[in-house]
Design an enzyme around this catalytic site. Structure first.
Site, PDB file in Angstrom:
ATOM      1  N   ASN A   1      41.381 -59.892  42.805  1.00 19.10           N
ATOM      2  CA  ASN A   1      42.740 -59.410  43.029  1.00 19.10           C
ATOM      3  C   ASN A   1      43.500 -60.300  44.010  1.00 19.10           C
ATOM      4  O   ASN A   1      44.367 -61.076  43.599  1.00 19.10           O
ATOM      5  CB  ASN A   1      42.703 -57.962  43.510  1.00 19.10           C
ATOM      6  CG  ASN A   1      44.059 -57.293  43.462  1.00 19.10           C
ATOM      7  OD1 ASN A   1      45.079 -57.957  43.352  1.00 19.10           O
ATOM      8  ND2 ASN A   1      44.086 -55.992  43.549  1.00 19.10           N
ATOM      9  N   ASP A   2      43.143 -60.226  45.289  1.00 15.15           N
ATOM     10  CA  ASP A   2      43.898 -60.986  46.291  1.00 15.15           C
ATOM     11  C   ASP A   2      43.902 -62.488  46.007  1.00 15.15           C
ATOM     12  O   ASP A   2      44.898 -63.166  46.261  1.00 15.15           O
ATOM     13  CB  ASP A   2      43.298 -60.748  47.684  1.00 15.15           C
ATOM     14  CG  ASP A   2      43.644 -59.344  48.197  1.00 15.15           C
ATOM     15  OD1 ASP A   2      44.552 -58.713  47.621  1.00 15.15           O
ATOM     16  OD2 ASP A   2      43.004 -58.895  49.158  1.00 15.15           O
TER      17      ASP A   2
END
Lengths: 101, 465
Positions: free
Chosen positions: B392-393
């Site tokens: 995600n990040d």
């Protein structure tokens, strides 16, 4: 300052330079085995532990030495073995997936 | 120390250094590890034959017990749990160094009951003794906390408390002042105990505020500490092989720490003190109700079918779902259809440096297709499909543009440059940094919700039929 200490400081500084040179060349691919392998090397403190545990005076220092031997041995044996287990898995040729059930 | 012992220790040191050097290529890495292990064996055998060991009872019991536990750990651990194991092993090494320093103090004191100090000690020995106990104790306690967080025994979110920085600074300062006191009067054995006690508290208070995804930094730092503690013990015992190996490991840990921090564009101080990942509150973060289009695995398979090139971006979610084997199976299916399939791996993907590589190697992924971020980032624009699994990040475009984001400035994988982005994820929840991911709302992104393992299995079935 004693001569022995001076030599030890030399050794310390030079080892740090060797460390930087050698370690910066390890690719990210192998960073986990690098950690577990270098970690096993830091179990070298076992050498000191063995002497402390075997001095034969009995008493507290032997008990501390004994615990240190156990901890450091786990570190050394576990570290090298698990690193070997990981490195065995890194292969170049595409493998036919025969190890999955 | 006899000449033979001294030279054997030198050989051991050389084997350690050349072993680490061989780790720079996957072709020689296994030999390198074995060569370091042989170095260790030489050092141990030489020490065992040293005249200073008078009683072998405890030595041998300790070696057997430690080996049994070590073998058990090494053979039983799952590749997904590697970060925890490395944490525990680091801690054991640090703890052993601290204990050896303490035992050496008792020996120096000349009286095992510590009632009379009749010893003589050089200043440098006393200083390094204090440092060894301090660093070693912080290492064992801090590593255990980190491992507990990684293993899910402890909440992995940051545990924050008031005046964090000040508390840690005060603890460290007090320990150092007491250290000076001890060096001035080495008969004060209880001061050493207090220092060890403060180090225990410091180990706890310095690690609990650090969140799960920042663990690669903590594990690297603890790696470095365990080496430093060993080097300090080397000074206490005037043993050069300890100094060399301890220092090598110390620098290795620091280099890795630095790489991890750079890969997140954060300073070490920020990682240690900022408590990133704590403030996330879903009610506040939901700025506006935006909709994403849900796609099914069938839709994804249709697009994949016509692709020529695919880059897969794995993240910690892959480890959680234990989906590495099915993922590699999918890669084999796609490759068999003539597609160019590679992995793009972010340096901080997972919970320790190189975590994803080990998982994928376990699943038989050849290492030639495990690409580093810098190697592959320019290839996304000529790639048909970027498949993001459990990450995600590390693919959040906010890192490029959104100045007030905690991710701003972090180098990311340019998945949004690919023609189509497929994101396989459980939910829309933000990643560790608490930043909503713009990528999910991008018009070329296909969100396929569900468990990574199930989704990928479904994709394989569809692609095969």
């Amino acid at each position: 300052m004693t001569e022995g200490l001076m030599i030890s400081i030399y050794v310390f500084v030079l080892a740090a330079f060797v460390g930087v040179e050698v370690i910066s060349k390890v690719p990210p691919l192998l960073h986990t085995p690098l950690m577990s392998g270098s970690n096993a090397i830091s179990g070298i403190t076992l050498v000191g532990s063995l002497i402390a545990a075997g001095e034969g005076h009995g008493g507290l220092s032997v008990i501390l030495g004994f615990i240190a031997v156990v901890l450091a041995t786990v570190n050394v044996v576990g570290g090298f073995l698990v690193t070997d287990r990981m490195l065995k898995m890194f292969r170049r040729e595409p493998q036919n997936k025969n190890q999955r059930a | 120390m006899s000449v033979v012992a001294a030279l054997s220790y030198l050989i051991a040191s050389v084997l350690f250094m050349s072993g680490l050097k061989m780790l720079s290529s996957p072709k020689t890495a296994r030999k390198g590890n074995i060569s370091a292990a042989i170095g260790m064996l030489i050092a141990i055998v030489v020490t065992l034959t040293d005249q200073r060991i008078l009683d072998y009872t405890f030595v041998l019991i300790g070696l057997l017990l430690g080996s049994a536990v070590g073998v058990w750990f090494a053979l039983r651990v799952k590749m997904t749990a590697m970060p925890q194991l490395v944490g525990v092993l680091n801690g054991f090494g640090g703890g052993a160094s601290a204990l050896v320093a303490f035992a050496e103090y008792i020996r120096m004191s000349g009286d095992a009951s510590l009632t009379v100090w009749s010893g003589e000690a050089r200043l440098d020995v006393l200083i390094t003794l204090v440092l060894s106990i301090l660093i070693g104790t912080v290492t064992i306690v801090g590593s255990m906390i980190a491992s507990a967080k990684l293993h899910g025994v402890m909440r992995s979110a940051p545990i924050l408390y008031p005046l964090q920085k000040q508390t840690n600074a005060a603890l460290l300062f007090t320990a150092l002042v007491l250290g000076v006191l001890f060096v001035l009067d080495p008969s004060l054995w209880y001061v050493l105990i207090i220092i060890a006690g403060l180090a225990v508290i410091l180990g706890v208070t310095s690690v609990i505020p650090i969140g799960g995804a920042d663990m690669p930094v903590v594990i690297s730092l603890m790696n470095s500490y365990s080496g430093l503690a060993g080097a300090m013990t080397g000074f206490v015992l005037s043993n050069n092989v300890l100094i060399i190996s301890g220092t090598l490991v110390g620098t290795s840990g620091i280099i890795l720490t630095n790489i991890m921090c750079k890969a997140m564009n954060r300073s070490l101080a920020n990682v240690l003190f900022a408590g990133v990942g704590a403030e996330y509150d879903p009610s506040v973060q939901a700025v506006e109700q935006r909709t994403v289009i849900r796609y099914t695995p069938e839709d994804a398979a249709t697009i994949l079918e016509s692709a020529q090139s695919v880059i897969i971006v794995p993240g910690y979610g892959l480890a959680v779902a234990q989906a590495q084997h099915v993922l590699q199976e999918l890669v084999n299916v796609l490759t068999a259809k003539g597609m160019l399939v590679r992995y793009g791996i972010h340096p901080v993907a997972g919970r320790m440096p190189g975590h994803m590589n080990v998982l994928l190697a376990e699943a038989n992924a050849p290492y030639d297709i495990l690409m580093e971020m810098d190697q592959i980032n320019d290839d996304f624009q000529t790639t048909d499909v970027a498949l993001v699994i459990g990450a995600n990040d590390v693919v959040n475009p906010a890192a490029r543009s959104k100045k007030d984001s905690p991710l701003y400035g972090m180098p990311i994988l340019n998945v949004d440059h690919a023609r189509t982005v497929m994101v396989c994820k459980r939910s829309l929840n933000p990643g560790f940094a608490g930043e909503d991911n713009e990528l999910f709302y991008n018009e070329k992104t296909m969100m396929v919700f569900g468990d990574a393992k199930e989704t990928v299995t479904k994709l394989i079935q569809l692609m095969k039929s």
